[in-house]
Scaffold this motif. Sequence first.
Motif, PDB file in Angstrom:
ATOM      1  N   LEU A 131       0.831  -1.203   0.000  1.00 41.71           N
ATOM      2  CA  LEU A 131       0.000   0.000   0.000  1.00 41.71           C
ATOM      3  C   LEU A 131       0.861   1.247   0.000  1.00 41.71           C
ATOM      4  N   ALA A 132       1.955   1.234   0.759  1.00 43.91           N
ATOM      5  CA  ALA A 132       2.848   2.389   0.816  1.00 43.91           C
ATOM      6  C   ALA A 132       3.449   2.682  -0.555  1.00 43.91           C
ATOM      7  N   MET A 133       3.818   1.655  -1.303  1.00 45.80           N
ATOM      8  CA  MET A 133       4.413   1.864  -2.630  1.00 45.80           C
ATOM      9  C   MET A 133       3.416   2.481  -3.599  1.00 45.80           C
ATOM     10  N   GLU A 134       2.123   2.267  -3.349  1.00 48.73           N
ATOM     11  CA  GLU A 134       1.095   2.846  -4.214  1.00 48.73           C
ATOM     12  C   GLU A 134       0.751   4.277  -3.841  1.00 48.73           C
ATOM     13  N   THR A 135       0.769   4.594  -2.538  1.00 51.87           N
ATOM     14  CA  THR A 135       0.181   5.870  -2.095  1.00 51.87           C
ATOM     15  C   THR A 135       1.106   6.777  -1.304  1.00 51.87           C
ATOM     16  N   PHE A 136       2.162   6.244  -0.710  1.00 48.30           N
ATOM     17  CA  PHE A 136       2.986   7.013   0.221  1.00 48.30           C
ATOM     18  C   PHE A 136       4.085   7.759  -0.525  1.00 48.30           C
TER      19      PHE A 136
END
Length: 256
Positions: A131-136
């Motif tokens: 999720l972090a790689m997509e949004t952070f």
Amino acid sequence: MSLTFEDRRMTILNQLELEGKVQVHHLSELLGVSTETVRRDLDRLEKEGKLRKVYGGAVKMRFELVEPPFLKRTQMMRTEKASIGKLAASLVEDGETIMVDTGTTTIEILPYLRDRSNLTLITHSVPVLNLAMETFRGTIIFAGGEVNPDYQAATGSLTDQMLDQFKVNKAFISVGGISLVDGITDYHVAEATISRKMMQRAEESIVVADHSKFGLSTFSRISRLEEISMLITDAGCSKEWVDKMEALGIEMRISE
């Protein structure tokens, strides 16, 4: 005027919720009734499936001896977890480095950090990493090691050694249970070990847990309650639990 069974029932179940166990002689004094009356009440509550009798008292029924799979847990208490995640994210200040362990509550912090570029995130959780790689937009560090498909996280000595290299501002910790007797616990030794390490490497250890975790003890201990800096939960948490936590010097935050 003597208490009715319903009055005694409520008191017994409240004590069980807080302590995880009750003793006959303590209940006898608390309720002002004979030990024989208490034992009959415990018999009746056991038949209702509310508790399990043991020598000298009773313990709370443990319905979840095995942790549900990750994907199933993402569907449980979704609204509460999202509100907890939002509140937790609001505590993160620009320039900070945070650790986030694996869990369906800690992952809910990520959506509320999506526009925060001046942050560093360290995690061993594969879902949190994805999720972090997509949004952070900040810096991401994955504390790698042997990845366990059941936990969906890296665990073991390599992960532990890597986490040892860092000192961070905040660690956000998920738990399987919160108990006055057993502290904060998890279902798996490997996960509990990593969560404990994150707490050791952080200036503040913040537990994020919905109200269903209170009064539960799961298999592996993470830490004593007194080692927590803050506990974030939802509005379903009872006032008795809030009072107990604050009496221990633990700051409580209740999400909307």
